[in-house]
Write a protein that holds these residues in place. Structure first.
Motif, mmCIF file in Angstrom:
data_model
loop_
_atom_site.group_PDB
_atom_site.id
_atom_site.type_symbol
_atom_site.label_atom_id
_atom_site.label_comp_id
_atom_site.label_asym_id
_atom_site.label_seq_id
_atom_site.Cartn_x
_atom_site.Cartn_y
_atom_site.Cartn_z
ATOM 1 N N ALA A 270 51.668 49.220 47.792
ATOM 2 C CA ALA A 270 50.563 50.105 47.435
ATOM 3 C C ALA A 270 49.404 49.894 48.397
ATOM 4 O O ALA A 270 49.224 48.803 48.956
ATOM 5 N N VAL A 271 48.621 50.936 48.589
ATOM 6 C CA VAL A 271 47.427 50.876 49.419
ATOM 7 C C VAL A 271 46.249 51.386 48.598
ATOM 8 O O VAL A 271 46.336 52.455 47.988
ATOM 9 N N ILE A 272 45.162 50.618 48.586
ATOM 10 C CA ILE A 272 43.919 51.022 47.932
ATOM 11 C C ILE A 272 42.931 51.417 49.020
ATOM 12 O O ILE A 272 42.532 50.595 49.849
ATOM 13 N N ALA A 273 42.553 52.701 49.034
ATOM 14 C CA ALA A 273 41.672 53.195 50.087
ATOM 15 C C ALA A 273 40.967 54.459 49.599
ATOM 16 O O ALA A 273 41.369 55.073 48.615
ATOM 17 N N GLY A 274 39.933 54.840 50.307
ATOM 18 C CA GLY A 274 39.209 56.050 49.956
ATOM 19 C C GLY A 274 40.068 57.293 50.080
ATOM 20 O O GLY A 274 41.065 57.327 50.819
ATOM 21 N N ASN A 275 39.691 58.330 49.359
ATOM 22 C CA ASN A 275 40.478 59.562 49.375
ATOM 23 C C ASN A 275 40.619 60.155 50.775
ATOM 24 O O ASN A 275 41.635 60.775 51.089
ATOM 25 N N PRO B 52 34.051 54.420 38.459
ATOM 26 C CA PRO B 52 34.809 53.422 37.696
ATOM 27 C C PRO B 52 36.105 53.961 37.115
ATOM 28 O O PRO B 52 37.100 53.232 37.017
ATOM 29 N N ASP B 53 36.134 55.249 36.739
ATOM 30 C CA ASP B 53 37.352 55.810 36.163
ATOM 31 C C ASP B 53 38.449 55.967 37.216
ATOM 32 O O ASP B 53 39.647 55.874 36.893
ATOM 33 N N ALA B 54 38.070 56.198 38.456
ATOM 34 C CA ALA B 54 39.070 56.232 39.527
ATOM 35 C C ALA B 54 39.750 54.879 39.656
ATOM 36 O O ALA B 54 40.973 54.789 39.828
ATOM 37 N N HIS B 55 38.983 53.814 39.545
ATOM 38 C CA HIS B 55 39.561 52.481 39.675
ATOM 39 C C HIS B 55 40.416 52.113 38.461
ATOM 40 O O HIS B 55 41.439 51.426 38.602
ATOM 41 N N LEU B 56 40.023 52.588 37.297
ATOM 42 C CA LEU B 56 40.873 52.386 36.124
ATOM 43 C C LEU B 56 42.207 53.120 36.301
ATOM 44 O O LEU B 56 43.267 52.615 35.920
ATOM 45 N N GLY B 57 42.145 54.322 36.889
ATOM 46 C CA GLY B 57 43.373 55.054 37.155
ATOM 47 C C GLY B 57 44.250 54.357 38.176
ATOM 48 O O GLY B 57 45.480 54.315 38.032
ATOM 49 N N GLN B 58 43.630 53.807 39.203
ATOM 50 C CA GLN B 58 44.401 53.043 40.190
ATOM 51 C C GLN B 58 45.069 51.833 39.536
ATOM 52 O O GLN B 58 46.229 51.519 39.816
ATOM 53 N N ALA B 59 44.323 51.153 38.671
ATOM 54 C CA ALA B 59 44.885 49.980 37.996
ATOM 55 C C ALA B 59 46.074 50.370 37.130
ATOM 56 O O ALA B 59 47.106 49.674 37.118
ATOM 57 N N ALA C 209 37.421 45.126 39.608
ATOM 58 C CA ALA C 209 38.095 44.046 38.893
ATOM 59 C C ALA C 209 39.359 44.505 38.172
ATOM 60 O O ALA C 209 40.368 43.782 38.184
ATOM 61 N N PRO C 210 39.379 45.699 37.529
ATOM 62 C CA PRO C 210 40.625 46.120 36.871
ATOM 63 C C PRO C 210 41.809 46.236 37.836
ATOM 64 O O PRO C 210 42.959 46.016 37.438
ATOM 65 N N ILE C 211 41.545 46.583 39.079
ATOM 66 C CA ILE C 211 42.625 46.675 40.067
ATOM 67 C C ILE C 211 43.234 45.299 40.301
ATOM 68 O O ILE C 211 44.457 45.129 40.295
ATOM 69 N N PHE C 212 42.384 44.303 40.491
ATOM 70 C CA PHE C 212 42.890 42.948 40.718
ATOM 71 C C PHE C 212 43.572 42.400 39.467
ATOM 72 O O PHE C 212 44.567 41.669 39.569
ATOM 73 N N ASP C 213 43.078 42.783 38.296
ATOM 74 C CA ASP C 213 43.720 42.344 37.052
ATOM 75 C C ASP C 213 45.114 42.933 36.908
ATOM 76 O O ASP C 213 45.964 42.355 36.195
ATOM 77 N N ALA C 214 45.357 44.070 37.559
ATOM 78 C CA ALA C 214 46.642 44.764 37.423
ATOM 79 C C ALA C 214 47.645 44.367 38.502
ATOM 80 O O ALA C 214 48.761 44.904 38.522
ATOM 81 N N LEU C 215 47.314 43.437 39.376
ATOM 82 C CA LEU C 215 48.174 43.125 40.515
ATOM 83 C C LEU C 215 49.475 42.451 40.118
ATOM 84 O O LEU C 215 50.490 42.597 40.810
ATOM 85 N N GLY C 216 49.463 41.688 39.042
ATOM 86 C CA GLY C 216 50.659 40.918 38.714
ATOM 87 C C GLY C 216 50.961 39.928 39.823
ATOM 88 O O GLY C 216 50.086 39.196 40.287
ATOM 89 N N ASP C 217 52.196 39.936 40.300
ATOM 90 C CA ASP C 217 52.606 39.019 41.373
ATOM 91 C C ASP C 217 52.470 39.630 42.761
ATOM 92 O O ASP C 217 52.910 39.015 43.742
ATOM 93 N N ALA D 101 52.144 50.465 36.497
ATOM 94 C CA ALA D 101 53.403 51.209 36.406
ATOM 95 C C ALA D 101 54.291 50.956 37.621
ATOM 96 O O ALA D 101 55.511 50.850 37.506
ATOM 97 N N LEU D 102 53.673 50.851 38.780
ATOM 98 C CA LEU D 102 54.427 50.722 40.028
ATOM 99 C C LEU D 102 54.990 49.325 40.243
ATOM 100 O O LEU D 102 56.081 49.159 40.783
ATOM 101 N N GLN D 103 54.222 48.307 39.852
ATOM 102 C CA GLN D 103 54.590 46.910 40.079
ATOM 103 C C GLN D 103 54.944 46.674 41.553
ATOM 104 O O GLN D 103 56.080 46.304 41.885
ATOM 105 N N PRO D 104 53.982 46.864 42.444
ATOM 106 C CA PRO D 104 54.264 46.732 43.875
ATOM 107 C C PRO D 104 54.488 45.290 44.286
ATOM 108 O O PRO D 104 54.073 44.350 43.605
#
Length: 249
Positions: free
Chosen positions: A187-192, A32-39, A86-94, A44-47
């Motif tokens: 941005a790309v969300i994928a395994g390490n 879960p902390d990895a996903h919080l970091g991604q979010a 869910a935090p990743i999707f919450d951070a998507l913005g537009d 910050a990136l606003q992709p």
């Protein structure tokens, strides 16, 4: 967020705006902390767009068209533990949601037909038309053997490596198409394993489109020799032994 994770993330420098055309955010899937970091990185990136390993093109399009259907699309994908993501999707913005999961029937066919046949006419652009050099093939088969708890015959790992190459190329192509459609940064969300710079998505992009810049961040539980452009260490997740069900009789 656990205190240790919070202190780790607060100590990190802010993500550059943007550090590259395409930013790959690796993960340990059940952490879960990895996903919080991604979010946090996405905020910050606003992709312009986010490419997901977990969603097919159709599932991504459904989630993108109606954000209230994101969880339904996730459940349809077969991936579990939506609350972790869910935090990743919450951070998507537009940002647009792009699904890049390879079809299951295509992944299965790679074992028999090879990655180039399934990928199509662009296979040479991503290097899929040529075998890996012997040393890299051996190294990658050994890593797959360990990743599968040494519970499967070593001689079957060549098919696993072929699938990994195919999936890396599919993700790279989706990211490049998103970059062309929406502009940087993507941005790309994928395994390490897909985010590693030596032979993962960044290497595929470098081969297919050398003019495109990439930046790969590995959200990892401990330092290792896996190459990334940046490493963010997160607390280890609490989990049962992942090999127990494969190695215990």
């Amino acid at each position: 967020m656990r205190l240790a994770a919070l202190l780790t993330l607060l100590a990190l420098p802010a993500l550059a705006q943007p550090p590259a055309d395409i930013v790959i955010l690796g993960e340990v899937h059940d952490n879960p902390d990895a996903h919080l970091g991604q979010a946090e990185a996405l905020e910050a990136l606003q992709p312009t767009a986010v490419v997901f390993e977990m969603l097919t093109s159709a599932e991504g399009a459904r989630a993108d068209a109606d954000r209230t259907l994101i969880e339904d699309a996730w459940e349809a994908s077969g991936w579990r533990d939506f609350p972790l993501y869910a935090p990743i999707f919450d951070a998507l913005g537009d940002a647009r949601i792009i699904g890049a999961a390879a079809p299951r029937d295509a992944v299965r066919a790679v074992y028999g037909d090879g990655p180039a046949a399934l990928f199509g006419e662009d296979a040479p652009r991503y290097g899929l038309d040529k075998p890996l050099d012997a040393d890299q093939q051996t190294q990658r088969e050994a890593q797959q053997f360990d990743a599968h708890c040494q519970a499967m015959p070593l001689e079957t790992m060549g098919g696993m490596v072929a699938v990994q190459r195919y999936r890396d190329a599919v993700f790279a192509r989706a990211a490049l198409e998103a970059l062309e459609a929406y502009g940087p940064p993507v941005a790309v969300i994928a395994g390490n394993g897909h985010a590693r710079t030596d032979w993962g998505i960044p290497a595929m992009i470098a081969r297919a489109a050398p003019e495109v810049t990439t930046h790969a961040i590995g959200f990892v539980e401990a330092r290792a020799d896996t190459p990334f452009d940046d490493i963010r260490i997160v607390p280890p997740a609490e989990r049962d032994d992942p090999c127990a069900s494969l190695t215990n009789n």
